[in-house]
Design a protein around this motif. Sequence first.
Motif, PDB file in Angstrom:
ATOM      1  N   VAL A 186      15.632   6.919 -31.833  1.00 43.02           N
ATOM      2  CA  VAL A 186      15.952   7.076 -30.414  1.00 43.02           C
ATOM      3  C   VAL A 186      15.187   8.230 -29.766  1.00 43.02           C
ATOM      4  N   TRP A 187      15.061   9.330 -30.509  1.00 44.67           N
ATOM      5  CA  TRP A 187      14.371  10.486 -29.926  1.00 44.67           C
ATOM      6  C   TRP A 187      12.908  10.551 -30.326  1.00 44.67           C
ATOM      7  N   GLY A 188      12.557   9.928 -31.455  1.00 44.35           N
ATOM      8  CA  GLY A 188      11.172  10.000 -31.935  1.00 44.35           C
ATOM      9  C   GLY A 188      11.049  11.157 -32.907  1.00 44.35           C
ATOM     10  N   ARG A 189      10.188  10.992 -33.890  1.00 47.85           N
ATOM     11  CA  ARG A 189      10.159  11.981 -34.967  1.00 47.85           C
ATOM     12  C   ARG A 189       9.428  13.269 -34.595  1.00 47.85           C
ATOM     13  N   ASP A 190       8.723  13.297 -33.464  1.00 46.60           N
ATOM     14  CA  ASP A 190       7.964  14.502 -33.133  1.00 46.60           C
ATOM     15  C   ASP A 190       8.786  15.507 -32.333  1.00 46.60           C
ATOM     16  N   ILE A 191       9.990  15.101 -31.946  1.00 45.16           N
ATOM     17  CA  ILE A 191      10.787  15.964 -31.084  1.00 45.16           C
ATOM     18  C   ILE A 191      11.864  16.602 -31.936  1.00 45.16           C
ATOM     19  N   TYR A 192      12.015  17.929 -31.806  1.00 46.76           N
ATOM     20  CA  TYR A 192      13.063  18.558 -32.596  1.00 46.76           C
ATOM     21  C   TYR A 192      14.385  18.478 -31.835  1.00 46.76           C
ATOM     22  N   VAL A 193      15.317  17.755 -32.372  1.00 42.55           N
ATOM     23  CA  VAL A 193      16.645  17.644 -31.768  1.00 42.55           C
ATOM     24  C   VAL A 193      17.667  17.849 -32.876  1.00 42.55           C
ATOM     25  N   ASP A 194      18.705  18.608 -32.573  1.00 42.16           N
ATOM     26  CA  ASP A 194      19.768  18.870 -33.531  1.00 42.16           C
ATOM     27  C   ASP A 194      20.583  17.593 -33.752  1.00 42.16           C
ATOM     28  N   THR A 195      21.063  17.374 -34.979  1.00 38.08           N
ATOM     29  CA  THR A 195      21.847  16.156 -35.231  1.00 38.08           C
ATOM     30  C   THR A 195      23.135  16.127 -34.404  1.00 38.08           C
ATOM     31  N   ARG A 196      23.609  17.298 -33.979  1.00 30.93           N
ATOM     32  CA  ARG A 196      24.823  17.318 -33.136  1.00 30.93           C
ATOM     33  C   ARG A 196      24.574  16.620 -31.805  1.00 30.93           C
ATOM     34  N   THR A 197      23.312  16.656 -31.369  1.00 31.88           N
ATOM     35  CA  THR A 197      22.938  15.971 -30.122  1.00 31.88           C
ATOM     36  C   THR A 197      23.272  14.485 -30.217  1.00 31.88           C
ATOM     37  N   VAL A 198      23.079  13.914 -31.416  1.00 34.14           N
ATOM     38  CA  VAL A 198      23.383  12.494 -31.623  1.00 34.14           C
ATOM     39  C   VAL A 198      24.863  12.257 -31.318  1.00 34.14           C
ATOM     40  N   ASP A 199      25.727  13.138 -31.854  1.00 34.48           N
ATOM     41  CA  ASP A 199      27.170  12.980 -31.639  1.00 34.48           C
ATOM     42  C   ASP A 199      27.522  13.024 -30.152  1.00 34.48           C
ATOM     43  N   VAL A 200      26.869  13.949 -29.442  1.00 26.80           N
ATOM     44  CA  VAL A 200      27.135  14.082 -28.000  1.00 26.80           C
ATOM     45  C   VAL A 200      26.792  12.789 -27.269  1.00 26.80           C
ATOM     46  N   HIS A 201      25.611  12.234 -27.586  1.00 31.03           N
ATOM     47  CA  HIS A 201      25.179  11.017 -26.883  1.00 31.03           C
ATOM     48  C   HIS A 201      25.996   9.798 -27.301  1.00 31.03           C
ATOM     49  N   VAL A 202      26.400   9.738 -28.573  1.00 30.17           N
ATOM     50  CA  VAL A 202      27.272   8.636 -28.999  1.00 30.17           C
ATOM     51  C   VAL A 202      28.594   8.730 -28.237  1.00 30.17           C
ATOM     52  N   GLY A 203      29.087   9.959 -28.061  1.00 26.05           N
ATOM     53  CA  GLY A 203      30.314  10.169 -27.281  1.00 26.05           C
ATOM     54  C   GLY A 203      30.167   9.658 -25.856  1.00 26.05           C
ATOM     55  N   ARG A 204      29.022   9.959 -25.235  1.00 30.46           N
ATOM     56  CA  ARG A 204      28.767   9.498 -23.849  1.00 30.46           C
ATOM     57  C   ARG A 204      28.687   7.979 -23.785  1.00 30.46           C
ATOM     58  N   LEU A 205      28.024   7.392 -24.810  1.00 25.65           N
ATOM     59  CA  LEU A 205      27.888   5.942 -24.848  1.00 25.65           C
ATOM     60  C   LEU A 205      29.271   5.290 -24.976  1.00 25.65           C
ATOM     61  N   ARG A 206      30.117   5.852 -25.841  1.00 25.75           N
ATOM     62  CA  ARG A 206      31.483   5.320 -26.011  1.00 25.75           C
ATOM     63  C   ARG A 206      32.241   5.361 -24.693  1.00 25.75           C
ATOM     64  N   LYS A 207      32.131   6.497 -24.003  1.00 24.50           N
ATOM     65  CA  LYS A 207      32.845   6.686 -22.738  1.00 24.50           C
ATOM     66  C   LYS A 207      32.394   5.632 -21.728  1.00 24.50           C
ATOM     67  N   ALA A 208      31.064   5.425 -21.643  1.00 22.51           N
ATOM     68  CA  ALA A 208      30.521   4.468 -20.678  1.00 22.51           C
ATOM     69  C   ALA A 208      30.991   3.046 -21.003  1.00 22.51           C
ATOM     70  N   LEU A 209      31.008   2.709 -22.294  1.00 24.01           N
ATOM     71  CA  LEU A 209      31.373   1.341 -22.693  1.00 24.01           C
ATOM     72  C   LEU A 209      32.861   1.054 -22.513  1.00 24.01           C
ATOM     73  N   THR A 210      33.683   2.101 -22.544  1.00 23.41           N
ATOM     74  CA  THR A 210      35.131   1.868 -22.454  1.00 23.41           C
ATOM     75  C   THR A 210      35.699   2.275 -21.094  1.00 23.41           C
ATOM     76  N   ARG A 211      34.807   2.645 -20.176  1.00 24.11           N
ATOM     77  CA  ARG A 211      35.257   3.127 -18.864  1.00 24.11           C
ATOM     78  C   ARG A 211      36.149   2.106 -18.154  1.00 24.11           C
ATOM     79  N   ALA A 212      35.771   0.830 -18.259  1.00 19.70           N
ATOM     80  CA  ALA A 212      36.554  -0.199 -17.554  1.00 19.70           C
ATOM     81  C   ALA A 212      37.630  -0.802 -18.471  1.00 19.70           C
ATOM     82  N   GLY A 213      38.063  -0.023 -19.458  1.00 21.08           N
ATOM     83  CA  GLY A 213      39.017  -0.573 -20.429  1.00 21.08           C
ATOM     84  C   GLY A 213      38.248  -1.255 -21.541  1.00 21.08           C
ATOM     85  N   GLY A 214      38.929  -1.902 -22.440  1.00 21.75           N
ATOM     86  CA  GLY A 214      38.225  -2.548 -23.563  1.00 21.75           C
ATOM     87  C   GLY A 214      38.146  -1.587 -24.740  1.00 21.75           C
ATOM     88  N   ASP A 215      38.098  -2.176 -25.940  1.00 21.39           N
ATOM     89  CA  ASP A 215      38.063  -1.349 -27.148  1.00 21.39           C
ATOM     90  C   ASP A 215      36.730  -0.644 -27.291  1.00 21.39           C
TER      91      ASP A 215
END
Length: 229
Positions: A186-215
Amino acid sequence: MGVGQPTVLVVEDEPAQREVLGYNLEAEGFRVVRAENGEEALLLVAEEQPDIIVLDWMMPNVSGIEVCRQLKTRSDTRHVPIIMLSARSEEVDRVRGLETGADDYVIKPYSVIELMARVRAQLRRTRPAAAGMRLDYADIVLDAETHRVTRGGEEVKLGPTEFRLLSTFMEKPGRVWSREQLLDRVWGRDIYVDTRTVDVHVGRLRKALTRAGGDDPLRTVRGAGYALG
């Protein structure tokens, strides 16, 4: 191409051919990694995790057939499509190439346009979102061309990173992705990103997908990473 540039490993011992191939693939929007022999190819596959390999049959020392055989017997590289290039048009050679596990076989001299079409065809199979396809999972629809996501017919607003994350999950439902694999994809191997960043974005994705209800369709697999469904 949108969803994380697909990486093509070009394995060709002739410098002129290697350059022509690399140049044309880059012009088509691919990220290209070049190897000039079989040994180098086997090392690069582990480092670069290409999405597809274009492999010349006739090479000194380790032949293309041998490289193909080794990659197709390893569980971490078995799924990577391989297109063999060969000046040998004999039917028996073609059969041997395909029997070794090659996914496609192109005879030299080949037209660049034809080769590009075949590269795209293999990618549509293994990375449909990168090829601009529409992906469906349960009530979620992702259209890679228009960059739109809907769930149950309602539009889901996603940032570019969440969109790429969702594409990755939807290409391989059920597969468990480690944080490192998601960083690469998702970020590409040349960019230094902390693995915690993944958790943050997964959290945002979950929020967006469940905003209108739904599991929540995403699963956290303890000690391993994340999976869809």
